[in-house]
Design a protein around this motif. Structure first.
Motif, short mmCIF file in Angstrom:
data_model
loop_
_atom_site.label_atom_id
_atom_site.label_comp_id
_atom_site.label_asym_id
_atom_site.label_seq_id
_atom_site.Cartn_x
_atom_site.Cartn_y
_atom_site.Cartn_z
N ARG A 22 58.30 38.57 46.92
CA ARG A 22 57.08 38.75 46.13
C ARG A 22 56.05 39.43 47.01
O ARG A 22 56.12 39.34 48.23
N THR A 25 49.95 40.09 48.57
CA THR A 25 48.68 40.72 48.20
C THR A 25 47.53 40.09 48.98
O THR A 25 47.55 38.89 49.27
N GLU A 27 44.71 39.37 47.86
CA GLU A 27 44.07 38.35 47.00
C GLU A 27 44.65 36.96 47.28
O GLU A 27 43.92 35.99 47.39
N ARG A 28 45.96 36.88 47.38
CA ARG A 28 46.59 35.57 47.59
C ARG A 28 46.11 34.92 48.88
O ARG A 28 45.85 33.72 48.92
N SER A 48 36.22 30.31 42.24
CA SER A 48 35.85 31.63 41.75
C SER A 48 34.49 32.05 42.32
O SER A 48 34.30 33.18 42.79
N VAL A 58 38.07 37.75 42.32
CA VAL A 58 39.46 37.74 41.88
C VAL A 58 39.47 37.40 40.39
O VAL A 58 38.72 36.54 39.96
N SER A 59 40.30 38.08 39.61
CA SER A 59 40.36 37.82 38.17
C SER A 59 40.84 36.40 37.90
O SER A 59 41.53 35.81 38.73
N ALA A 61 43.07 35.40 35.90
CA ALA A 61 44.54 35.35 35.84
C ALA A 61 45.14 35.25 37.24
O ALA A 61 46.03 34.44 37.48
N THR A 62 44.63 36.05 38.18
CA THR A 62 45.13 36.02 39.55
C THR A 62 44.84 34.67 40.19
O THR A 62 45.69 34.10 40.89
N ASN A 65 47.25 32.12 38.70
CA ASN A 65 48.61 32.31 39.21
C ASN A 65 48.73 31.87 40.66
O ASN A 65 49.71 31.24 41.05
N THR A 66 47.70 32.21 41.45
CA THR A 66 47.75 31.87 42.88
C THR A 66 47.67 30.36 43.07
O THR A 66 48.42 29.80 43.87
#
Ligand SMILES: [Zn+2]
Length: 156
Positions: A22, A25, A27-28, A48, A58-59, A61-62, A65-66
């Motif tokens: 994977r 990124t 972001e993670r 957030s 970060v969105s 969704a991200t 998911n993270t």
């Protein structure tokens, strides 16, 4: 959070992402860093806001998911407190034990050499232990006192 902990958790995430092909990124890793800088538990909104403040928005969704990935890796633990989900960074090479009030969300460290000893004495099969977390859920004394007061008021 101490730097050596951050290095260790980044390594856990890197290994996982590489093993599972994977993407690593930024972001993670930004989310992971922010989580391990919270002194205590936090909500997704807190996280957030914190990333926004770090100029690393970060969105949703991200973020979602993270956090799910980190829950899976047991780097983050979630608690239901007062009907809300709260999260907490969870990595300790020594092991930690906490008590959590499910009404107000107060988290307190529990010092128990007996628990540490019990984990130490537990025989693990084909497994190299890195640490442990133990959470004891319940109601703190101030919440208990408040509940009792409310009950007494109703009875009068
Ligand atoms: Zn409480």
């Amino acid at each position: 959070m101490k730097d050596h902990v951050k290095v260790a958790v980044r390594k856990v995430l890197t290994n996982y992402l590489e093993q599972n092909k994977r993407r690593k990124t930024p972001e993670r890793f930004a989310v992971l860093d922010a989580i391990f800088d919270f002194p205590s538990y936090f909500s997704l909104q807190n996280l957030s806001d914190e990333l926004e403040e770090r100029h690393f928005p970060v969105s949703k969704a991200t973020l979602y998911n993270t956090i799910n990935l980190l829950l899976e890796l047991r780097l983050v633990i979630s608690h239901r407190v007062g009907g809300e989900t709260r999260y907490e960074a969870a990595y300790d090479s020594v092991g930690h034990c906490r008590q959590i009030c499910t009404i107000c969300g107060k988290v307190t460290a529990v010092k128990s050499p007996a628990i540490h000893q019990a984990v130490e004495n537990t025989r693990l099969r084909r497994f190299r232990k890195e640490g442990f977390s133990l959470y004891i859920y319940g109601v703190c004394s101030s919440c208990q006192a408040r509940i009792t007061r409310q009950k007494n008021k109703k009875q009068q």
